[in-house]
Design a protein around this motif. Sequence first.
Motif, PDB file in Angstrom:
ATOM      1  N   THR A  96      62.592  28.714  -5.218  1.00 11.40           N
ATOM      2  CA  THR A  96      61.309  28.000  -5.130  1.00 11.40           C
ATOM      3  C   THR A  96      60.162  29.024  -5.106  1.00 11.40           C
ATOM      4  N   GLY A  97      58.954  28.577  -5.309  1.00  6.81           N
ATOM      5  CA  GLY A  97      57.798  29.474  -5.221  1.00  6.81           C
ATOM      6  C   GLY A  97      57.734  30.169  -3.857  1.00  6.81           C
ATOM      7  N   PRO A  98      57.842  29.395  -2.745  1.00  6.35           N
ATOM      8  CA  PRO A  98      57.812  30.039  -1.428  1.00  6.35           C
ATOM      9  C   PRO A  98      58.963  31.037  -1.232  1.00  6.35           C
ATOM     10  N   GLN A  99      60.141  30.749  -1.762  1.00  5.35           N
ATOM     11  CA  GLN A  99      61.255  31.694  -1.599  1.00  5.35           C
ATOM     12  C   GLN A  99      60.964  33.046  -2.249  1.00  5.35           C
ATOM     13  N   ILE A 100      60.332  32.996  -3.416  1.00  2.00           N
ATOM     14  CA  ILE A 100      60.022  34.254  -4.102  1.00  2.00           C
ATOM     15  C   ILE A 100      58.916  34.998  -3.385  1.00  2.00           C
ATOM     16  N   GLY A 101      57.983  34.229  -2.821  1.00  2.00           N
ATOM     17  CA  GLY A 101      56.788  34.854  -2.243  1.00  2.00           C
ATOM     18  C   GLY A 101      55.618  34.767  -3.210  1.00  2.00           C
ATOM     19  N   ILE A 102      55.406  33.562  -3.767  1.00  2.00           N
ATOM     20  CA  ILE A 102      54.164  33.327  -4.511  1.00  2.00           C
ATOM     21  C   ILE A 102      53.147  32.898  -3.461  1.00  2.00           C
ATOM     22  N   MET A 103      52.286  33.828  -3.081  1.00  2.00           N
ATOM     23  CA  MET A 103      51.371  33.610  -1.960  1.00  2.00           C
ATOM     24  C   MET A 103      50.048  33.062  -2.485  1.00  2.00           C
ATOM     25  N   THR A 104      49.586  31.980  -1.846  1.00  2.00           N
ATOM     26  CA  THR A 104      48.357  31.334  -2.323  1.00  2.00           C
ATOM     27  C   THR A 104      47.350  31.186  -1.181  1.00  2.00           C
ATOM     28  N   ASP A 105      46.161  30.702  -1.524  1.00  2.00           N
ATOM     29  CA  ASP A 105      45.236  30.289  -0.472  1.00  2.00           C
ATOM     30  C   ASP A 105      45.711  28.937   0.061  1.00  2.00           C
ATOM     31  N   SER A 106      44.919  28.310   0.923  1.00  2.00           N
ATOM     32  CA  SER A 106      45.403  27.087   1.591  1.00  2.00           C
ATOM     33  C   SER A 106      44.758  25.829   1.022  1.00  2.00           C
ATOM     34  N   ILE A 107      44.215  25.896  -0.199  1.00  2.00           N
ATOM     35  CA  ILE A 107      43.579  24.711  -0.775  1.00  2.00           C
ATOM     36  C   ILE A 107      44.676  23.826  -1.369  1.00  2.00           C
ATOM     37  N   HIS A 108      45.191  22.922  -0.545  1.00  2.00           N
ATOM     38  CA  HIS A 108      46.300  22.083  -0.998  1.00  2.00           C
ATOM     39  C   HIS A 108      45.929  21.298  -2.249  1.00  2.00           C
ATOM     40  N   THR A 109      46.882  21.141  -3.124  1.00  2.00           N
ATOM     41  CA  THR A 109      46.841  20.449  -4.435  1.00  2.00           C
ATOM     42  C   THR A 109      46.096  21.235  -5.522  1.00  2.00           C
ATOM     43  N   LYS A 110      45.323  22.253  -5.167  1.00  2.00           N
ATOM     44  CA  LYS A 110      44.765  23.124  -6.202  1.00  2.00           C
ATOM     45  C   LYS A 110      44.631  24.554  -5.682  1.00  2.00           C
ATOM     46  N   ALA A 111      45.736  25.053  -5.147  1.00  2.00           N
ATOM     47  CA  ALA A 111      45.712  26.394  -4.557  1.00  2.00           C
ATOM     48  C   ALA A 111      45.642  27.466  -5.645  1.00  2.00           C
ATOM     49  N   SER A 112      45.076  28.616  -5.273  1.00  2.00           N
ATOM     50  CA  SER A 112      45.036  29.764  -6.188  1.00  2.00           C
ATOM     51  C   SER A 112      46.009  30.823  -5.695  1.00  2.00           C
ATOM     52  N   ILE A 113      46.650  31.503  -6.640  1.00  2.00           N
ATOM     53  CA  ILE A 113      47.595  32.563  -6.272  1.00  2.00           C
ATOM     54  C   ILE A 113      46.815  33.789  -5.807  1.00  2.00           C
ATOM     55  N   ARG A 114      47.229  34.322  -4.654  1.00  2.00           N
ATOM     56  CA  ARG A 114      46.607  35.540  -4.126  1.00  2.00           C
ATOM     57  C   ARG A 114      47.463  36.758  -4.427  1.00  2.00           C
ATOM     58  N   LYS A 115      48.799  36.558  -4.347  1.00  2.00           N
ATOM     59  CA  LYS A 115      49.702  37.692  -4.479  1.00  2.00           C
ATOM     60  C   LYS A 115      51.075  37.181  -4.924  1.00  2.00           C
ATOM     61  N   VAL A 116      51.764  37.975  -5.714  1.00  2.00           N
ATOM     62  CA  VAL A 116      53.124  37.589  -6.113  1.00  2.00           C
ATOM     63  C   VAL A 116      54.069  38.698  -5.680  1.00  2.00           C
ATOM     64  N   LYS A 117      55.013  38.349  -4.840  1.00  2.00           N
ATOM     65  CA  LYS A 117      56.009  39.354  -4.441  1.00  2.00           C
ATOM     66  C   LYS A 117      57.091  39.386  -5.508  1.00  2.00           C
ATOM     67  N   THR A 118      57.643  40.545  -5.790  1.00  2.00           N
ATOM     68  CA  THR A 118      58.620  40.606  -6.887  1.00  2.00           C
ATOM     69  C   THR A 118      60.011  41.075  -6.425  1.00  2.00           C
TER      70      THR A 118
END
Length: 404
Positions: A96-118
């Motif tokens: 899932t996105g959370p499992q990978i570490g796709i980190m976003t802001d907290s604007i639910h339903t239209k969040a923006s990605i802040r950081k992607v862990k790889t």
Amino acid sequence: MALIVKKFGGSSLATPEHIKSIAKKVVEDKQKNNSIVVVVSASGDTTDNLISLAKKMHPNPPHREMDMLVSTGEIVSSALMAMAIDNLGEQAISLTGPQIGIMTDSIHTKASIRKVKTERITCELKKGKIVVVAGFQGKDDQDEITTLGRGGSDTTAIALAIALKADLCEIFTDVEGIYTTDPRIVPDAHKIKTISYDEMLEMASSGAQVMQSRSIELASKYKLALHVRSSFNKKEGTIIMEEQESMEKVFVRGIVAAKDEARVTIHDIPNKPGVAAYIFGELGKEKINVDMIIQSSDHQGKSDISFTVNETSLLQTLGVMGKAKEHLKAKRVSSNSNIGKIAVVGVGMKTNAGIAGKMFEALARENINIEMITTSEIRISCAIRRDLCDKAIKALHKEFELGK
Ligand code: ADP
Ligand code: ASP
Ligand code: MG
């Protein structure tokens, strides 16, 4: 050995047979000694169905709960895809996105990605696995699940391709590439070979559903070339890339319509400095995207302001405007949701005058009234009656000779 990110949209995953046939193609590519990351959307109409289910519970469901609900669609697709790949003898793992570490802001339903862990993906790829990622989702700092807005799996794929420094990013969909207009509306629309980021961004933000506009902003920022192509055949699609000089020879690249707009007007507000700043400041605080704006001329120290928003934000917008009406002692707030937006896009407009006149003439010939106009260097948009959008698209596609 190449690292390839492949994104498959919901229409390409509509049935178990579709999923199996895509799994087969993914496995073929893996066996050519490639590392593969697959990003999947929810199958078919799953997201729409989940949204209507939510509306049966609550007229304006809490956004956090919406994200809990709609993120499940992509998770189902990812697990099914991993199973289908496993069944063909290749190792796969869904994440899932959370499992990978796709980190976003907290604007639910239209969040923006802040950081992607790889780290996790890289580790699974090193084990020789095909990694299947549930698109459209991430998590915020509080471990809350977020989603990236409609069409957000495009952004997941592009963010991953950038973070992983992929050699190739392919967006597979139910059409063969980017067309001069929506091929569902104009069957003789023409497939575009190459399109600049700026043109694609204007088309996407004007309503061409085929790519999420945020995904193009991201690709453009990192100069990641994208290949948009069919899930169902191997034909070359469209390359979205940096602008080339030759692109300017085309005056109009495409025609786009958005049929989900609404217009809101606040009547009789004081015509003095700071009023517009107040209204749009309040809308901005609620993260409501406003598109076209017009202010009427002064009538006895008062004026009206009209603007368009996406229809999905109308209820929320009317809430904000109700408070603005009290604060500004305005006469009333009205709205109209029979609004669409039609746009003509092309980098050639920078150097060629007369496109606007031609556009307005073509609309006039069809007896279509223009209610609002906005422009950028490479786009002209008009708000018109929603039920006239298809007629307008057909007329403009013909006017600018974009057919096959
Ligand atoms: P996916 O499920 O693959 O993400 P979408 O439904 O989000 O696919 O986007 C693909 C659809 O976008 C196509 O079926 C097509 O009807 C529509 N579309 C709108 N404008 C265009 C355009 N200019 N070029 C190609 N497709 C377009
Ligand atoms: N499933 C989500 C949507 O329908 C995300 C996507 O398809 O990209 O908007
Ligand atoms: Mg899409």
